[in-house]
Design a protein around this motif. Sequence first.
Motif: not given
Length: 63
Positions: A50-54
């Motif tokens: 999720l963090a990398l996608g954001y």
Amino acid sequence: MVEFAALTYGLLASVILSAAQRNRKLARPHPPLLLYTGYLLCGLSGGLALALGYVALTLLGFA
């Protein structure tokens, strides 16, 4: 520093998965520490995804 974290994560994941596979073959229950560590790795993987996608969406200007 990132290399050390990736190596540690990969090593821990392979140990946890191989222990779970061995327990499944022998039809034994998993110890609680194995389950908790597996859930921890699953949560870390999801959170990191999720963090990398954001970050990717932010850099592309979509967020």
